[in-house]
Design an enzyme around this catalytic site. Structure first.
Site, PDB file in Angstrom:
ATOM      1  N   HIS A   1      -5.643   9.422   0.454  1.00  0.00           N
ATOM      2  CA  HIS A   1      -5.411   8.546   1.496  1.00  0.00           C
ATOM      3  C   HIS A   1      -6.304   9.135   2.771  1.00  0.00           C
ATOM      4  O   HIS A   1      -5.831   9.142   3.916  1.00  0.00           O
ATOM      5  CB  HIS A   1      -3.951   8.522   1.935  1.00  0.00           C
TER       6      HIS A   1
ATOM      7  N   HIS B   1       3.781  -2.139   3.269  1.00  0.00           N
ATOM      8  CA  HIS B   1       3.896  -0.840   2.423  1.00  0.00           C
ATOM      9  C   HIS B   1       5.050  -0.341   1.917  1.00  0.00           C
ATOM     10  O   HIS B   1       6.181  -0.678   2.294  1.00  0.00           O
ATOM     11  CB  HIS B   1       3.512   0.536   3.615  1.00  0.00           C
TER      12      HIS B   1
ATOM     13  N   ASP C   1       0.802  -1.152  -0.078  1.00  0.00           N
ATOM     14  CA  ASP C   1       0.251   0.007   0.000  1.00  0.00           C
ATOM     15  C   ASP C   1       0.918   1.261   0.019  1.00  0.00           C
ATOM     16  O   ASP C   1       2.104   1.239   0.430  1.00  0.00           O
ATOM     17  CB  ASP C   1      -0.804  -0.171   1.217  1.00  0.00           C
TER      18      ASP C   1
HETATM   19 ZN   LIG Z   1      -2.599   3.293   3.400  1.00  0.00          ZN
END
Ligand SMILES: [Zn+2]
Length: 188
Positions: free
Chosen positions: A66, A154, A11
């Site tokens: 986001h 991430h 992500d």
């Molecule tokens: Zn995120």
């Protein structure tokens, strides 16, 4: 389909600092994964979007900027999803809501844009930067509720050197346990 499948997900990218390193590790392990991109990041790095696709990975929507969608108006949610789809370009079939914050309203707004929401059942907690050993242990944990592991990592949103350092060991361990690595079916 024979064998066990693990779904690695990344992500908050793409980022120039970490996405190429992640791609290189995946390539060496012949692993395919799913990248949930922030629209703003995708727009800033079209070369990386292209490369992620060209190397066989799937790309999902992680909104334009986001926000927490659960506390956003319907208009803001729609705008966030549409702008991210446009920024990423091409085929985008799935949504990972930031912070995993979702509800029936978000699901229906997402479906209206052709997006299926998808969360995770294993959290590496790499974003807390707990060290490589802890990220590795977390990533290898049994999935909450069973089933195929969908593991959250991430490749953006901050310093991700620990994530990059943990990844080869995670891939090796899962491969030894008989897993292969594929794109999330709802994102294909
Ligand atoms: Zn995120």
């Amino acid at each position: 389909m024979p064998g066990k499948v693990a779904y690695l997900t990344f992500d908050d990218g793409p980022t120039a600092a970490y996405t190429p390193q992640v791609l290189e590790i995946l390539r060496r392990h012949r692993a395919e994964a799913t990248f949930f991109m922030i629209g703003q990041q995708a727009t800033a790095h079209p070369d990386l979007v292209k490369r992620v696709r060209a190397e066989g990975h799937a790309i999902g929507n992680h909104t334009w900027s986001h926000p927490n969608l659960a506390t956003s108006s319907a208009g803001a949610v729609t705008d966030e999803l549409r702008r991210a789809n446009q920024g990423i370009g091409g085929r985008v079939r799935c949504l990972r809501p930031p912070y995993g914050a979702t509800n029936g309203r978000i699901t229906s707004l997402a479906r209206g844009q052709g997006l299926t929401p998808v969360l995770w059942n294993v959290d590496s907690r790499d974003w807390t930067r707990p060290g490589v050993a802890t990220i590795t242990t977390n990533a290898l944990a049994a999935p909450a509720g069973g089933g195929a592991p969908t593991i959250l990592f991430h490749d953006g949103g901050g310093t991700r050197t620990q994530t990059v350092a943990a990844l080869p060991g995670v891939l090796d361990s899962l491969a030894r346990r008989g897993y292969r690595f594929d794109t999330l079916p709802v994102c294909r």
